[in-house]
Enzyme design. Structure first.
Site, PDB file in Angstrom:
ATOM      1  CG  LEU A 383      -1.930  -1.135   1.343  1.00 48.59           C
ATOM      2  CD1 LEU A 383      -2.711  -1.017   2.634  1.00 48.59           C
ATOM      3  CD2 LEU A 383      -2.849  -1.175   0.131  1.00 48.59           C
ATOM      4  CD  GLU A 385       9.667   1.388   0.870  1.00 51.71           C
ATOM      5  OE1 GLU A 385      10.818   1.173   1.335  1.00 51.71           O
ATOM      6  OE2 GLU A 385       9.298   1.089  -0.283  1.00 51.71           O
ATOM      7  N   GLY A 386       7.140   4.360   3.714  1.00 54.20           N
ATOM      8  CA  GLY A 386       7.562   5.617   4.291  1.00 54.20           C
ATOM      9  C   GLY A 386       8.786   5.454   5.149  1.00 54.20           C
ATOM     10  N   GLY A 387       8.999   6.466   5.979  1.00 53.55           N
ATOM     11  CA  GLY A 387      10.191   6.451   6.809  1.00 53.55           C
ATOM     12  C   GLY A 387      10.163   5.387   7.875  1.00 53.55           C
ATOM     13  CG  ASP A 500       6.084  12.048   9.927  1.00 53.83           C
ATOM     14  OD1 ASP A 500       6.358  13.073   9.266  1.00 53.83           O
ATOM     15  OD2 ASP A 500       6.148  10.902   9.477  1.00 53.83           O
TER      16      ASP A 500
END
Length: 708
Positions: A383, A385-387, A500
């Site tokens: 779905l 991708e992040g930090g 964030d």
């Protein structure tokens, strides 16, 4: 020559100091010598002797045959009545019984020392001989160790006149006792007596040997003897402190004069002891029953508390719908679906599902289950991708659609710390927040499970190829996200800093209600990488300027990031757009001068999203621009709190309360007197028509006065 014997009176008073008068010169037939007690005469003991437990009886002294002595003079004590002389009667018919134990008066009432009263008369001489010189017979005392505190004195029985020539009757046996009871011997006389003595009354059983009546007690008062020639004297009980048995003579016949024993005085004590024992048993039984009922109540309470804890996770039933995904998103597109709570279990180093509670729910998942649910974490299920890691779509065996987030925080953090932090975050529930519903710990792997949210995130709708969001939807999303952040900052315990905030972390419902996600993940990453000081938390374009200089994130840092999101909603631009000319890549830096110009001139075309085509409400646009400009200020102290931002958005909806009417142009309609339905409601609510009428009338008058 026949003589008339006279029975001497019985004295229960202390010893008389004066000697008795001489006896009459009467003669009597010779009789056998008297029968005395086995003990020899003894000298008088000291005045005080320890009291024995039972009253002690002594054998009476011998008396002269046919020469009854005259009555003794009256004792000096005032507390004891004088004895009455006994009228002489024929010898065969006279058989005075022995005198029972009678307490003597206290020593304070008698001038002589407290001793056992002496015998009423001295032994008379033989017949036709003048009586010897009067001399008081010495009292005979036998000491016995006392079991009680106060001494008890029992005077000897009175002598009896038996002018018969028959041998002396046998003495009745004494009741059994632990030790033999010794009776005092008759006092010595100068000449032998010729009349047999009466039978000595038996001494009652006692725990210790009773040897003589002790000195008189302090608090015992003498009672007068009731003498009768033909009836035995009454039996007097000893003081309550002593536990003896009291003798009661049966009849005046010496051969049938068997003493009657009364029950000992300590019988009530044994009864009391038995009663106390029964009460103690009952009390112990009641206490045990109370303890059992208390334990049972605690057990039931624990079961109910556990059921409530399991049912607290359940919520509304929401059916997930298909979703579209994008790789640009840093969060899962999930939503809370709380129709089934969750349980836990562990197997082979990884937490395994445990069927329990409601609907086979679980809060801890095994890694094998998640691998199967996400089809081996395939790219088709990716779905975003992040930090913090990748997000995969998964389907559990029960058919629920979930979003599984693989955290890139490694295994530096302990299992207990990670689990405690996740449990803290999972307790946070708000309609504008996405909560954690499960997690997995397997070796160095950490995974979080969310429910799937179908309508993607704000970043996708603003910068994607889908249809443009209208202005009303944008205002709704901004207000919802502000409420969620305000809850984290002000109403949540413990308070949480998101760290964030960005458009990709604001998920959207099907009705475009905003839900903030990924709160607390930055803290998990910091806790797991405390040794790494160069890690950047946040996303470029959303980070506050003080974070770049000090590396410190506060609530005002979240406010700055939220201001950037507001600028995205107003302008439709990305936080960092590399396609823009040099110096205009940053949305904040590009919008600063335009915000000041729009607030001063109320010209919004330079800031408004061109995709809107001018379809916006100017007042709402002005309020939105004003809020965004306050949030992106350089100084953190000048930025507002999230609660103030929420109230600013609520004021936009408050303008519709007037419904197009102005204050003072309308009049409150008094429906209390004209509407039948309102009157019925008034009677149902207040019960009294007069009171409710006055209430409504008073309210109506006040409203009119306020309008004027």
């Amino acid at each position: 020559m026949a003589t008339t014997p006279v029975q001497p009176p019985v004295s229960n008073s202390p010893p008389v100091t004066s000697p008795p008068p001489p006896l009459n010169n009467a003669t009597s037939p010779a009789t056998p010598p008297p029968v005395t007690s086995p003990l020899p005469p003894s000298a008088p003991p000291p005045n005080r002797a320890p009291p024995p437990p039972p009253p002690v009886t002594t054998s009476p002294p011998p008396v002269a045959n046919g020469a009854p002595p005259p009555p003794l003079p009256k004792p000096p004590e005032s507390s004891s009545p004088p004895p009455q002389p006994v009228i002489p009667s024929p010898p065969p018919s006279t058989s005075p019984p022995p005198q029972p134990v009678i307490p003597s008066p206290p020593p304070s009432a008698s001038p002589p020392p407290a001793l056992v009263p002496p015998l009423p008369s001295s032994p008379p001489p033989p017949a036709s001989v003048p009586p010897p010189r009067p001399s008081p017979s010495p009292p005979i005392l036998v000491r016995s160790p006392p079991p009680s505190v106060r001494p008890i004195q029992s005077p000897p029985p009175p002598p009896s006149d038996r002018p018969t020539q028959s041998p002396p009757p046998p003495s009745p046996p004494s009741p059994p006792s632990e030790r033999p009871t010794q009776s005092p011997p008759s006092p010595p006389s100068e000449r032998p007596t010729q009349s047999p003595p009466p039978p000595s009354p038996p001494s009652p059983p006692s725990d210790r040997p009773s040897q003589s009546p002790p000195p008189p007690p302090e608090d015992t008062k003498p009672q007068p003897p009731r003498r009768s020639p033909n009836s035995p004297p009454p039996t007097f009980s000893s003081p309550p402190r002593s536990p003896p048995e009291i003798l009661v003579p049966g009849s005046n016949n010496p051969s049938q004069n068997n003493p009657t024993l009364r029950p000992p005085l300590d019988a009530p004590n044994s009864t009391n002891n038995s009663g106390i024992g029964t009460g103690a048993v009952v009390g112990i039984s009641v206490a045990v029953a109370l303890v059992v009922f208390t334990l049972f109540g605690i057990f039931v309470w624990c079961l109910r508390k556990r059921e409530k804890r399991l049912s607290a996770v359940s919520g509304g039933d929401v059916t997930p719908s298909p979703m579209s995904s994008t790789a640009r998103s840093d969060s899962a597109f999930f939503r809370m679906q709380s129709s089934a709570p969750v349980g836990a279990s562990k197997r082979s180093g990884s937490y395994q599902s445990q069927s329990g509670g409601l609907g086979n729910s679980k809060a801890l998942f095994s890694y094998e289950e998640l691998v199967k649910a996400t089809n081996g974490f395939s790219q088709e299920n990716l779905l975003g991708e992040g930090g913090f890691g990748c997000v995969y779509k998964g389907i559990l065996p029960d058919g629920r659609v979930v979003a599984v987030k693989q955290l890139k925080i490694g295994g530096g953090q302990g299992d207990r710390e990670f689990k405690a932090e996740v449990e803290t975050l999972s307790r946070i529930h708000h309609r504008h927040l996405v909560s954690i519903v499960g997690h997995c710990i397997s070796g160095d792997r950490r995974l979080l499970i969310y429910d799937y949210v179908s309508n993607n995130d704000l970043y996708f709708h603003l910068h994607g190829e889908k249809s443009v969001l209208d202005w009303a939807t944008r205002v709704k999303i901004a207000a919802g996200a502000a409420r969620g952040l305000a809850y984290l900052h002000e109403d949540c315990h413990p308070r949480i800093i998101h760290r964030d905030i960005k458009s990709s972390n604001i998920l959207l419902e099907d009705n475009f209600d905003a839900r903030v996600s990924d709160f607390g993940l930055a803290r998990l990453a910091l806790d797991c990488n405390t040794h790494i000081t160069t890690r950047v938390i946040g996303t470029f374009g959303y980070m506050a300027p003080e974070y770049a200089s000090s590396g410190k994130l506060t609530e005002k840092s979240d406010v700055f990031s939220f201001g950037v999101v507001l600028l995205e909603l107003i302008t439709g631009r990305k936080p960092v757009d590399t396609s823009q000319p040099l110096g205009d890549e940053s949305l904040v830096e590009w919008a600063r001068p335009l915000i000041s110009h729009a607030i001063e001139t109320e010209e919004f075309d330079s800031l408004a999203d061109p995709k809107l085509g001018g379809n916006y409400v100017e007042s709402e646009m002005f309020r939105m621009i004003e809020a965004a400009g306050a949030c992106v200020r350089h100084l953190a102290t000048k930025r507002p709190r999230m609660g103030q931002i929420v109230r600013a958005f609520e004021s936009l909806a408050a303008e519709d309360l007037t419904n197009g009417m102005r204050l003072g142009e309308s009049e409150v309609f008094n429906s209390a007197q004209q509407s039948a339905e309102i009157r019925l409601f008034r009677r149902m609510a207040f019960g009294s028509q007069n009171y409710s009428t006055d209430f409504f009338s008073h309210s109506s008058y006040n409203s009119r006065d306020a309008n004027v």
